[in-house]
Design a protein around this motif. Structure first.
Motif, PDB file in Angstrom:
ATOM      1  N   ASP A 251     -82.463  58.433   0.644  1.00  0.00           N
ATOM      2  CA  ASP A 251     -83.059  58.746   1.914  1.00  0.00           C
ATOM      3  C   ASP A 251     -82.320  59.718   2.738  1.00  0.00           C
ATOM      4  N   PRO A 252     -81.087  59.631   2.943  1.00  0.00           N
ATOM      5  CA  PRO A 252     -80.491  60.464   3.621  1.00  0.00           C
ATOM      6  C   PRO A 252     -80.545  62.086   3.510  1.00  0.00           C
ATOM      7  N   THR A 253     -80.629  62.506   1.994  1.00  0.00           N
ATOM      8  CA  THR A 253     -80.889  63.594   1.715  1.00  0.00           C
ATOM      9  C   THR A 253     -82.214  64.262   2.171  1.00  0.00           C
ATOM     10  N   VAL A 254     -83.099  63.437   1.836  1.00  0.00           N
ATOM     11  CA  VAL A 254     -84.454  63.662   2.391  1.00  0.00           C
ATOM     12  C   VAL A 254     -84.446  63.940   3.899  1.00  0.00           C
ATOM     13  N   ILE A 255     -83.825  63.185   4.850  1.00  0.00           N
ATOM     14  CA  ILE A 255     -83.942  63.138   6.427  1.00  0.00           C
ATOM     15  C   ILE A 255     -83.082  64.678   6.488  1.00  0.00           C
ATOM     16  N   TYR A 256     -82.001  65.084   5.668  1.00  0.00           N
ATOM     17  CA  TYR A 256     -81.399  66.160   6.184  1.00  0.00           C
ATOM     18  C   TYR A 256     -82.198  67.335   5.939  1.00  0.00           C
ATOM     19  N   GLY A 257     -83.084  67.145   4.786  1.00  0.00           N
ATOM     20  CA  GLY A 257     -84.008  68.392   4.435  1.00  0.00           C
ATOM     21  C   GLY A 257     -85.213  68.652   5.699  1.00  0.00           C
ATOM     22  N   ILE A 258     -85.477  67.337   6.322  1.00  0.00           N
ATOM     23  CA  ILE A 258     -86.420  67.635   7.229  1.00  0.00           C
ATOM     24  C   ILE A 258     -85.801  68.212   8.508  1.00  0.00           C
ATOM     25  N   GLY A 259     -84.489  67.850   8.700  1.00  0.00           N
ATOM     26  CA  GLY A 259     -83.950  68.651   9.591  1.00  0.00           C
ATOM     27  C   GLY A 259     -84.255  68.147  11.164  1.00  0.00           C
ATOM     28  N   SER A 260     -84.380  69.101  12.234  1.00  0.00           N
ATOM     29  CA  SER A 260     -84.650  68.486  13.664  1.00  0.00           C
ATOM     30  C   SER A 260     -85.798  67.899  13.929  1.00  0.00           C
ATOM     31  N   ALA A 261     -86.922  68.204  12.677  1.00  0.00           N
ATOM     32  CA  ALA A 261     -88.221  67.599  12.993  1.00  0.00           C
ATOM     33  C   ALA A 261     -88.187  66.062  12.784  1.00  0.00           C
ATOM     34  N   TYR A 262     -87.042  65.649  12.129  1.00  0.00           N
ATOM     35  CA  TYR A 262     -87.021  64.066  11.861  1.00  0.00           C
ATOM     36  C   TYR A 262     -87.104  63.412  13.079  1.00  0.00           C
ATOM     37  N   ASP A 263     -88.044  62.279  13.256  1.00  0.00           N
ATOM     38  CA  ASP A 263     -88.252  61.583  14.405  1.00  0.00           C
ATOM     39  C   ASP A 263     -87.516  60.047  14.480  1.00  0.00           C
ATOM     40  N   GLY A 264     -86.979  59.816  13.267  1.00  0.00           N
ATOM     41  CA  GLY A 264     -86.149  58.670  13.063  1.00  0.00           C
ATOM     42  C   GLY A 264     -86.866  57.612  12.168  1.00  0.00           C
ATOM     43  N   ASN A 265     -88.093  57.970  11.626  1.00  0.00           N
ATOM     44  CA  ASN A 265     -88.870  57.391  10.780  1.00  0.00           C
ATOM     45  C   ASN A 265     -89.158  58.137   9.484  1.00  0.00           C
ATOM     46  N   ILE A 266     -88.584  57.816   8.288  1.00  0.00           N
ATOM     47  CA  ILE A 266     -89.014  58.200   7.139  1.00  0.00           C
ATOM     48  C   ILE A 266     -90.186  57.802   6.363  1.00  0.00           C
ATOM     49  N   ARG A 267     -91.230  58.857   6.255  1.00  0.00           N
ATOM     50  CA  ARG A 267     -92.467  58.218   5.570  1.00  0.00           C
ATOM     51  C   ARG A 267     -92.848  58.571   4.071  1.00  0.00           C
ATOM     52  N   LYS A 268     -93.770  58.036   3.574  1.00  0.00           N
ATOM     53  CA  LYS A 268     -94.192  58.623   2.106  1.00  0.00           C
ATOM     54  C   LYS A 268     -94.308  59.967   1.894  1.00  0.00           C
TER      55      LYS A 268
END
Length: 352
Positions: A251-268
């Motif tokens: 998951d951390p790699t996915v979150i990094y790819g989202i960038g500043s748009a990440y709001d604290g929740n990772i979704r499907k």
């Protein structure tokens, strides 16, 4: 003759009295000077700075401006001569701690014991967090605020490097007058040294081809667990997956790819949307590190723990620990237990 004798005795008595008075005066002055030299200061400022070209009188004026009222100028000058400090005070910023005495302060200035400031790079920070921390650091001079990441690396002398992961997390000491460039150069050199040491001790069967790949893997390990004891196990899972051609699915790699748009929740939708950093949709390592890995993560990546686990999931008890599984079935069972713990926690929170 008797009158002459009486005159001589009178002169002698006067001389003895003058010598005694002079001795008493000198003793009083010596005691007064000693009391001044070793009495605590009562400044109103926390520090003062000596600039290049400052005379001793200039330094005295700065001390007075900083609220140091102890002693007169002559006492400070006499003390400076006694300590061989006159004309030998070093440029820099000096702490004005109330516990200091005039003697210790002048010795600090003669020896160049300047005030030290600190800034900490935290393990797991990304480059945005690092740059924000440096921008807040005072009295650090800020020379990189308006530079892009690319311009920043060029200024540091590494124009072809991506900045992520390139700076070793630890506390760096600096002095007034130092800049963020100075700190970053030291942090970059420290990472290069630590990365080289980790690469030199790597396991023979490590599925990595370069120190940079080691840096990437270490950054992923850093973000996956805060427990130093687990990092070699996490590294073992990822190393085995790389050997088998399995996707890392972290998951951390996915979150990094989202960038500043990440709001604290990772979704499907995040897990299924392809980006260069989505290790659910792409095999192998990410194109760059995703954080600043610390020493433990670097050395864990270089020497993964042996075993057969290919999966892990958080225990969910607040400890930060993980359950490691060798098969997908075991992993699904561990995931189910994790989800049940989450449901139990939510239920307890509602009942309270």
């Amino acid at each position: 003759m008797a009158g002459a004798k009486r005159g001589c005795l009178l002169v002698l008595a006067v001389l003895v009295l003058l010598v005694a008075l002079a001795g008493a005066g000198a003793a009083w002055l010596w005691q007064r000077q000693g009391s001044f030299a070793d009495a605590p200061l009562t400044p109103s400022a926390e520090s003062m700075s000596i600039a290049s070209g400052d005379s001793f009188n200039s330094v005295l004026r700065k001390l007075r401006a900083a609220g140091v009222d102890e002693g007169d100028d002559l006492q400070w000058q006499l003390l400076a001569r006694q300590l061989d400090a006159a004309g030998k005070l070093k440029v820099g910023e000096y702490a004005l701690d109330p516990a200091l005495t005039p003697r210790q302060l002048l010795l600090n200035m003669r020896q160049g014991k300047v005030l030290q400031h600190r800034v900490t790079i935290v393990e797991g920070w990304n480059i945005r967090q690092l740059r924000a921390a440096l921008a807040r650091a005072q009295p650090l001079q800020h020379e990189t605020t308006d530079l892009s990441d690319t311009e920043l690396m060029a200024k540091l002398g590494f124009p072809d490097q991506h900045p992520e992961g390139r700076f070793l997390p630890e506390t760096y000491v600096y002095q007034r007058g130092d800049s963020d460039v100075d700190v970053l150069k030291r942090a970059h050199a420290a990472m290069e040294k630590e990365l080289a040491a980790a690469w030199a001790e790597r396991s023979d069967d490590l599925p990595l081809t370069s120190p940079y790949e080691l840096l990437i893997l270490a950054s992923i390990i850093e973000k996956e667990t805060g427990l130093a004891s687990e990092r070699p196990q996490i590294a073992g899972v990822f190393a085995r997956r790389l050997k088998l051609g399995m996707r890392l699915q972290t998951d951390p790699t996915v979150i990094y790819g989202i960038g500043s748009a990440y709001d604290g929740n990772i979704r499907k939708v995040h897990l299924t949307t392809d980006t260069p950093y989505n290790t659910y949709t792409r095999a192998g390592l990410t194109p760059t590190p995703i954080a600043m890995p610390g020493r433990d993560a670097l050395h864990a990546a270089a020497r993964p723990a042996p075993g057969d686990a290919l999966y892990f999931v958080a225990v969910g008890d607040g400890s930060g620990a993980h359950v490691f599984s060798a098969s997908y079935g075991e992993h699904n069972s561990a995931v189910a237990q994790y989800l049940q713990r989450l449901r139990d926690k939510k239920k307890e929170a509602v009942e309270q």
